[in-house]
Design a protein around this motif. Structure first.
Motif, PDB file in Angstrom:
ATOM      1  N   ILE A 177       0.886  -1.237  -0.250  1.00  0.00           N
ATOM      2  CA  ILE A 177       0.047  -0.078   0.136  1.00  0.00           C
ATOM      3  C   ILE A 177       0.567   1.285   0.074  1.00  0.00           C
ATOM      4  N   SER A 178       2.161   1.072   0.029  1.00  0.00           N
ATOM      5  CA  SER A 178       3.156   2.040  -0.043  1.00  0.00           C
ATOM      6  C   SER A 178       3.059   3.273   0.900  1.00  0.00           C
ATOM      7  N   ILE A 179       2.216   3.176   2.018  1.00  0.00           N
ATOM      8  CA  ILE A 179       1.961   4.134   3.123  1.00  0.00           C
ATOM      9  C   ILE A 179       2.641   3.534   4.353  1.00  0.00           C
ATOM     10  N   GLN A 180       3.725   3.884   4.982  1.00  0.00           N
ATOM     11  CA  GLN A 180       4.180   3.536   6.351  1.00  0.00           C
ATOM     12  C   GLN A 180       3.643   4.279   7.536  1.00  0.00           C
ATOM     13  N   THR A 181       2.906   3.632   8.328  1.00  0.00           N
ATOM     14  CA  THR A 181       2.516   4.503   9.294  1.00  0.00           C
ATOM     15  C   THR A 181       3.022   3.697  10.806  1.00  0.00           C
ATOM     16  N   ASP A 182       2.739   4.539  11.839  1.00  0.00           N
ATOM     17  CA  ASP A 182       3.068   3.781  13.254  1.00  0.00           C
ATOM     18  C   ASP A 182       2.457   2.494  13.341  1.00  0.00           C
ATOM     19  N   ASN A 183       1.110   2.425  12.952  1.00  0.00           N
ATOM     20  CA  ASN A 183       0.053   1.208  12.937  1.00  0.00           C
ATOM     21  C   ASN A 183       0.769   0.223  11.912  1.00  0.00           C
ATOM     22  N   ASN A 184       1.507   0.600  10.713  1.00  0.00           N
ATOM     23  CA  ASN A 184       1.640  -0.391   9.886  1.00  0.00           C
ATOM     24  C   ASN A 184       3.071   0.145   9.449  1.00  0.00           C
ATOM     25  N   PRO A 185       4.149   0.073  10.080  1.00  0.00           N
ATOM     26  CA  PRO A 185       5.387   0.329   9.578  1.00  0.00           C
ATOM     27  C   PRO A 185       6.107  -0.182   8.435  1.00  0.00           C
ATOM     28  N   HIS A 186       5.665  -1.353   7.746  1.00  0.00           N
ATOM     29  CA  HIS A 186       6.069  -1.792   6.402  1.00  0.00           C
ATOM     30  C   HIS A 186       5.326  -1.551   5.323  1.00  0.00           C
ATOM     31  N   GLY A 187       4.174  -1.047   5.340  1.00  0.00           N
ATOM     32  CA  GLY A 187       3.398  -0.412   4.356  1.00  0.00           C
ATOM     33  C   GLY A 187       2.793  -1.612   3.398  1.00  0.00           C
ATOM     34  N   PHE A 188       2.598  -2.641   4.254  1.00  0.00           N
ATOM     35  CA  PHE A 188       1.724  -4.082   3.614  1.00  0.00           C
ATOM     36  C   PHE A 188       0.379  -4.027   4.235  1.00  0.00           C
ATOM     37  N   LEU A 189      -0.238  -4.859   3.277  1.00  0.00           N
ATOM     38  CA  LEU A 189      -1.645  -5.319   3.888  1.00  0.00           C
ATOM     39  C   LEU A 189      -1.914  -6.768   3.307  1.00  0.00           C
ATOM     40  N   ILE A 190      -2.263  -7.415   4.648  1.00  0.00           N
ATOM     41  CA  ILE A 190      -2.623  -8.759   4.117  1.00  0.00           C
ATOM     42  C   ILE A 190      -4.130  -8.935   3.588  1.00  0.00           C
ATOM     43  N   GLN A 191      -4.237  -9.711   2.742  1.00  0.00           N
ATOM     44  CA  GLN A 191      -5.874  -9.946   2.155  1.00  0.00           C
ATOM     45  C   GLN A 191      -5.895 -11.157   1.907  1.00  0.00           C
ATOM     46  N   ASN A 192      -7.323 -11.523   1.668  1.00  0.00           N
ATOM     47  CA  ASN A 192      -7.689 -12.998   1.626  1.00  0.00           C
ATOM     48  C   ASN A 192      -7.059 -13.905   2.544  1.00  0.00           C
ATOM     49  N   TRP A 193      -7.204 -13.641   3.787  1.00  0.00           N
ATOM     50  CA  TRP A 193      -6.627 -14.483   4.927  1.00  0.00           C
ATOM     51  C   TRP A 193      -7.538 -15.184   5.210  1.00  0.00           C
ATOM     52  N   GLU A 194      -7.041 -16.709   5.599  1.00  0.00           N
ATOM     53  CA  GLU A 194      -7.908 -17.491   6.145  1.00  0.00           C
ATOM     54  C   GLU A 194      -7.050 -18.606   7.123  1.00  0.00           C
ATOM     55  N   ILE A 195      -7.927 -19.281   7.838  1.00  0.00           N
ATOM     56  CA  ILE A 195      -7.148 -20.031   8.916  1.00  0.00           C
ATOM     57  C   ILE A 195      -7.564 -21.440   8.125  1.00  0.00           C
ATOM     58  N   LEU A 196      -6.579 -22.180   7.932  1.00  0.00           N
ATOM     59  CA  LEU A 196      -6.561 -23.533   7.389  1.00  0.00           C
ATOM     60  C   LEU A 196      -6.822 -24.745   8.161  1.00  0.00           C
ATOM     61  N   SER A 197      -5.636 -24.464   9.373  1.00  0.00           N
ATOM     62  CA  SER A 197      -6.009 -25.532  10.571  1.00  0.00           C
ATOM     63  C   SER A 197      -5.586 -24.850  11.737  1.00  0.00           C
ATOM     64  N   ASN A 198      -6.330 -25.398  13.032  1.00  0.00           N
ATOM     65  CA  ASN A 198      -6.042 -24.729  14.301  1.00  0.00           C
ATOM     66  C   ASN A 198      -6.412 -25.911  15.111  1.00  0.00           C
ATOM     67  N   ARG A 199      -5.390 -26.890  15.241  1.00  0.00           N
ATOM     68  CA  ARG A 199      -5.932 -28.163  16.189  1.00  0.00           C
ATOM     69  C   ARG A 199      -4.801 -28.271  17.164  1.00  0.00           C
ATOM     70  N   ASP A 200      -5.328 -29.121  18.198  1.00  0.00           N
ATOM     71  CA  ASP A 200      -4.581 -29.338  19.337  1.00  0.00           C
ATOM     72  C   ASP A 200      -3.271 -30.649  18.754  1.00  0.00           C
ATOM     73  N   THR A 201      -2.210 -30.502  19.411  1.00  0.00           N
ATOM     74  CA  THR A 201      -1.121 -31.444  19.060  1.00  0.00           C
ATOM     75  C   THR A 201      -0.668 -32.184  20.308  1.00  0.00           C
ATOM     76  N   THR A 202      -0.348 -31.502  21.402  1.00  0.00           N
ATOM     77  CA  THR A 202      -0.124 -32.095  22.583  1.00  0.00           C
ATOM     78  C   THR A 202      -0.480 -31.320  24.137  1.00  0.00           C
ATOM     79  N   LEU A 203      -0.773 -32.090  24.982  1.00  0.00           N
ATOM     80  CA  LEU A 203      -1.109 -31.532  26.328  1.00  0.00           C
ATOM     81  C   LEU A 203      -0.377 -32.002  27.378  1.00  0.00           C
ATOM     82  N   GLN A 204       0.147 -31.013  28.195  1.00  0.00           N
ATOM     83  CA  GLN A 204       1.222 -31.196  29.315  1.00  0.00           C
ATOM     84  C   GLN A 204       0.347 -30.874  30.562  1.00  0.00           C
ATOM     85  N   THR A 205       0.175 -31.916  31.301  1.00  0.00           N
ATOM     86  CA  THR A 205      -0.597 -31.483  32.694  1.00  0.00           C
ATOM     87  C   THR A 205       0.372 -31.035  33.838  1.00  0.00           C
ATOM     88  N   HIS A 206      -0.186 -30.449  34.619  1.00  0.00           N
ATOM     89  CA  HIS A 206       0.882 -29.795  35.888  1.00  0.00           C
ATOM     90  C   HIS A 206       0.818 -30.903  37.021  1.00  0.00           C
TER      91      HIS A 206
END
Length: 206
Positions: A177-206
């Motif tokens: 986007i060619s505009i660098q700000t305090d909130n976006n220092p690189h001047g990029f924007l992510i688009q069409n973002w989606e979560i493909l997988s978010n699953r448990d792998t391991t569990l450690q009990t205390h």
């Protein structure tokens, strides 16, 4: 009399030649300044600045294109950390998610709304769970804007009964986007973002 007219004619010729040379010199000067201004502008666009501890530092003389993969990965990392680093506090969650939404388009807002409606954040708060994310790797694809990416990360969920780990995989694109700000220092924007997988792998009990 004829000699007088001849002298006048010679004087006019000299004046005309002087005017022509002066005009040519002015045109060359203008063209030179335009050329130098163009070089200065191109040099400024190719400079790379790095935000470090709140200070804007100029990187080396290499062109930004050579540093582009590093900047893209850092932008993607910053977004995912802001989106998924969560405390069991509604205000803290809102603060982090808001910070992440400066780095992405409405596709990130949709994912946030989906998680909120499914009770994801309420579960974190009610179970007093803190969540930390570590980006393991980011694969970039393409040679032109927008660049496609796939991000692989690990989520660590800490609760009183134990620690759970999840494997997170997302994908999307990054555009400039060619505009660098305090909130976006690189001047990029992510688009069409989606979560493909978010699953448990391991569990450690205390």
């Amino acid at each position: 009399m004829f000699t007088h007219l001849k002298n006048i004619d010679t004087a006019f010729k000299h004046i005309r030649q002087f005017s022509i040379w002066l005009t040519v010199a002015n045109l060359l000067s203008i063209l030179f300044f335009i050329y130098k201004s163009g070089l200065a502008g191109a040099e400024a666009r190719n400079r790379v600045y790095i935000l470090h501890n709140g200070r804007l530092l100029e990187a080396g003389a290499s062109e930004r294109r050579a540093n582009l993969p590093v900047e893209l990965r850092d932008h993607i990392k910053n977004f995912h950390e802001a989106f998924f680093d969560l405390s069991p506090d509604d205000k803290a969650i809102q603060t982090n998610v808001t910070r992440s939404l400066y780095l992405a388009d409405e596709s990130a807002k949709r994912e946030y709304d989906n998680l909120r409606e499914s009770g994801y954040y309420n579960n974190l708060i009610s179970a007093n769970i803190s969540q930390e994310l570590t980006v393991d790797s980011t694969r970039l694809e393409g040679n032109n804007w927008p660049f496609s990416f796939t991000c692989y990360a690990t989520e660590k969920l800490v609760r009183s009964s134990g620690t759970a780990y999840r494997r997170l995989v997302t994908r999307g694109q990054v555009r400039n986007i060619s505009i660098q700000t305090d909130n976006n220092p690189h001047g990029f924007l992510i688009q069409n973002w989606e979560i493909l997988s978010n699953r448990d792998t391991t569990l450690q009990t205390h």
